[in-house]
Design an enzyme around this catalytic site. Structure first.
Site: not given
Ligand code: MUC
Ligand code: MG
Length: 382
Positions: A20, A167, A271, A196, A247, A325, A222, A165
């Protein structure tokens, strides 16, 4: 009075189904801190405090969460009234600064125990649920556009997710925007695409990034810049149509108030761990609602345990404009719950039993326990 008799903790190390890739770390394993409380009437409560990427995401690590509970929180709580969650929150806040995820793990175990003793789901202790299922996003973070596209198409075909989402933030802004464009092109309008950055961009990178992202049809960005740069977040929120979500900037209700007064986000990623527990998360939600900021149920990639706890509190929210999520258990190779949380028709379902509504699979707990042995370690009490 039902008293807190014993508090046990353990760290579970559970592999992820694939690497991930986040802007600050690549996760191949998730480490969750479990808390089990035993009460004087024989009842039990379970909690979980989890972060991501060791210490690369935030100021708490799995080890610091466990040690804050073992060394400072648990000894102060023994013999206290387990039914008075506010009393315990007050005590924890007096004795321990920060350490919100550690406090959340303990608080969740208290709510779980109280709900079980009363025979009601935790959502009822917060006034009652208004939803029994919620839309659930999936995170695409394999590090490769083609793998992400194949993964997303499989999810859509299986009717598991149509909100994604991505990354980004590890590569250059130009490469990241091209990656998002490739995925949006391949998935089309049937999918909602968000990204994000996990604080990776400078303000000038973020200006280019937000313009590029909105041009390729990305709906939300994000935490593009560092959490403490509220003025930069405010400029980005004001200057582009794409929604900006806070976040890492949101550590409890006081931060929520600061983000709201700076108009530094369109959306709050709420969160439960980062907020400091279910009650503090509800307070963050209230600040957002009062300020006209939209809401999203965020995750720290918790196991089914704290995912269930999150579902309890988010089920009480009238309008979650951006959905959830809460997919944490699906990123792990094994589910630690006896009855896993149900994901179907693009939604996650709220467990309906008493407390947070779950029980653990003892064999899985034993297998994934750090250091082996599989027994929760008693840190205070009998
Ligand atoms: C985050 O930073 O939001 C949430 C989903 C994911 O894949 O990592 C997170 C943490
Ligand atoms: Mg985040």
């Amino acid at each position: 009075m039902t008293k807190i008799d014993q508090i046990e903790t353990m760290i579970l190390d559970i592999p992820t189904i694939r690497g991930h890739v986040l802007s600050m770390a690549t996760m191949r394993m998730q480490s969750a801190v479990l808390v089990r409380m035993t009460f004087s009437d024989g009842s039990e409560g379970l909690g979980e405090g989890t972060t991501i990427g060791g210490l690369s995401y935030g100021p708490e690590s799995p080890e610091s969460i466990q040690s804050a509970i073992e060394t400072y929180i648990a000894p102060a709580l023994l013999g206290r009234d387990a039914d008075n969650v506010n009393g315990i929150l007050q005590l924890m806040d007096k004795q321990v600064r920060g350490n919100r995820i550690a406090k959340a793990a303990v608080e969740i175990a208290l709510w779980d125990g109280l709900g079980k003793r009363l025979g009601v789901p935790v959502s009822q202790l917060f006034g009652g649920g208004v939803a029994d299922k919620m839309p659930v996003a999936w995170t695409l973070a394999s590090g490769h556009s083609e793998t992400d596209i194949a993964e997303a198409l499989d999810m859509m075909e299986a009717r598991r997710h149509n909100i994604f989402k991505l990354k980004i933030g590890k590569r250059s802004v130009r490469e990241d925007v091209a990656h998002v464009a490739r995925i949006k092109d391949a998935l089309g309008d049937a999918a909602s695409i968000r990204v994000d950055i996990n604080q990776a961009w400078s303000l000038s990178e973020a200006r280019w990034g937000l313009k590029g992202l909105q041009d390729v049809g990305c709906e939300l960005v994000e935490q593009p810049v560092q959490a403490r740069y509220l003025d930069a977040m405010a400029e980005l929120t004001r200057s582009y149509e794409i929604a900006v979500m806070a976040d890492e900037a949101l550590n409890g209700p006081e931060d929520a108030f600061a983000v709201a007064t700076h108009r530094a986000a369109d959306v709050f990623a709420v969160k439960i761990g980062q907020s400091g527990g279910l009650k503090r998360a509800a307070e963050v939600i209230s600040v957002g609602q009062a300020a006209g900021i939209s809401l999203y149920a965020g995750t720290m990639l918790e196991t089914g345990l704290s995912t269930a706890a999150a579902l309890q509190i988010f089920s009480t929210v009238e309008t979650l404009q951006w959905g959830t999520e809460l997919f944490g258990p699906l990123l792990l190779t094994e589910d630690i719950l006896a009855d896993p949380i149900i994901y179907r028709d693009f939604c996650v379902e709220v467990p309906q039993g008493p407390g947070i509504g779950i029980s653990l699979d003892p064999d899985k707990i034993k297998f994934f326990c750090r250091g082996g042995g599989g027994r929760l370690q008693t840190v205070a009490g009998a």
